[in-house]
Scaffold this active site. Structure first.
Site, short mmCIF file in Angstrom:
data_model
loop_
_atom_site.label_atom_id
_atom_site.label_comp_id
_atom_site.label_asym_id
_atom_site.label_seq_id
_atom_site.Cartn_x
_atom_site.Cartn_y
_atom_site.Cartn_z
N ASP A 1 0.86 -1.18 0.00
CA ASP A 1 0.00 0.00 0.00
C ASP A 1 0.90 1.23 0.00
O ASP A 1 2.02 1.20 0.51
CB ASP A 1 -0.90 0.02 1.24
CG ASP A 1 -1.94 -1.08 1.24
OD1 ASP A 1 -2.14 -1.73 0.19
OD2 ASP A 1 -2.56 -1.30 2.31
N HIS B 1 0.70 -0.23 8.06
CA HIS B 1 1.08 1.09 7.58
C HIS B 1 1.91 1.84 8.63
O HIS B 1 1.87 1.52 9.81
CB HIS B 1 -0.17 1.90 7.24
CG HIS B 1 -1.02 1.25 6.18
ND1 HIS B 1 -2.37 1.51 6.06
CD2 HIS B 1 -0.73 0.36 5.21
CE1 HIS B 1 -2.87 0.82 5.07
NE2 HIS B 1 -1.89 0.10 4.53
N CYS C 1 -4.09 9.19 6.48
CA CYS C 1 -4.63 8.12 5.63
C CYS C 1 -5.62 8.67 4.61
O CYS C 1 -5.65 8.24 3.46
CB CYS C 1 -5.34 7.06 6.46
SG CYS C 1 -4.34 6.24 7.70
#
Length: 343
Positions: free
Chosen positions: A177, A223, A328
């Site tokens: 990601d 993340h 995010c």
């Protein structure tokens, strides 16, 4: 003249940013890829009724509007994605899923200089998550940006490995990601985790070219936005609950570290939380002196102000509900500055 896309770090003066949307957020069936991402025991299904989901979506859109207003007031141009369908069916050989949301452009896209990378996301429900941003991507491409996409992954069952040390990704194809990457000018720190594998790091290194060095790190399970932020050259914000000094990536250990250890708990509006309380440190720097912080994080506000930073508190109620905070839910597209090495 700087093009429409030009961003090498998270701290130079911000000029344009994409903010996602919670509208049409959908709760897909929990499959192997979602259990792997969220480290769920059992099915982890939601029993949220339509009214409850509609309420948290409405409140999140209110908070994103406040975020947009704060950014605009600071001179930043804010862009939004196109409308998305509700629970659109996704299918590839061997699996089916339903589209999740268009809330977190930081996850599905990565900006490196004048290049925008579509990430090869390992969660099946997020397979088409870049599609609502395609209109913007086309605009940026026509204005001179380089637009590339990593190889579309197949995501078979054997991708998702559940080990005694936690979930990891197999190395059959590049996977990551965008939120696995910390940008530090000519240096990119790639978090190898259950959302990014080493093959993904190697693909990214080759894709961005010799101007950049990709450092493999492993500082958290997924993340990096709730674990480590680069506030400006020489100054870090770090998660004291996950990291010690020796866990800071070696090239950054000489920087001053602000250790954050007091996240407020906003709770969550669905049946299970998609983020820990550390989502409270998911912040956005507007420049080297100005930071947007969730309003409930009073301890973080005081800590940053003590360091001399200007803090802009903005309400954000559902970071834990949806699994993403301000960092995010945004993607900085243009910052005033050029490629530098800060290490």
């Amino acid at each position: 003249m700087t093009g429409l896309v030009s961003s090498y770090n998270d701290f130079d003066p911000l000029e344009e940013i994409v903010v996602g949307t919670a509208n049409a957020y959908h709760l897909p069936p929990v499959d192997t890829s979602l259990r792997h991402f969220f480290q769920l025991d059992g099915a982890g299904t939601d029993r949220a009724d339509a009214a409850r989901l509609a309420r948290v979506i409405e409140e999140t859109e209110e908070d994103l509007a406040a975020f947009t207003e704060a950014l605009t007031g600071l001179g930043v141009r804010v862009r939004r994605p196109e409308p998305v369908g509700l629970g659109e069916r996704l299918a590839q050989p061997g699996w089916e899923a339903e589209a999740n949301h268009a809330l977190m452009p930081r996850d599905c896209l990565l900006v490196v200089g004048s290049t925008v990378v579509e990430a090869p996301m390992p969660v099946r429900a997020r397979y088409a998550e870049t599609f609502p941003y395609r209109g913007l991507l086309t605009e940026y491409f026509e204005a001179g940006a380089r637009w590339i996409a990593a190889p579309r992954p197949r995501l078979p069952e054997e991708t998702y490995l559940f080990t005694p040390d936690g979930p990891v990704l197999a190395e059959h194809e590049p996977l990551f990601d965008g939120a696995n990457v910390i940008r530090c000018g000519a240096d990119l720190f790639f978090n190898v985790s259950n959302t990014g594998n080493r093959l993904g790091a190697r693909w990214l290194a080759r894709a961005v070219g010799d101007e950049f060095t990709v450092h493999e790190i492993s500082i958290c399970d997924d993340h990096v936005g709730t674990t480590l932020h680069l506030l400006r050259p020489g100054l870090l914000l770090a998660n004291a609950g996950r990291l010690g000094q020796d866990d800071i990536p070696a090239p950054l250990r000489s920087w001053k570290t602000l250790w954050f250890d007091d996240p407020a708990d906003d709770g969550y509006g669905l049946d299970w939380a998609r983020a820990s309380t550390w989502i409270g440190m998911n912040i956005v720097s507007v420049d080297r002196e100005t930071v947007i912080v969730p309003a409930a994080q009073n301890g973080l506000v005081r800590q940053l102000e003590k360091e001399g930073l200007t803090v802009v508190p903005v309400p954000y109620r559902h970071g834990r509900t949806f699994g993403g905070g301000f960092h995010c839910c945004s993607l900085d597209v243009r910052r005033r500055g050029s490629l530098e090495s800060y290490l």
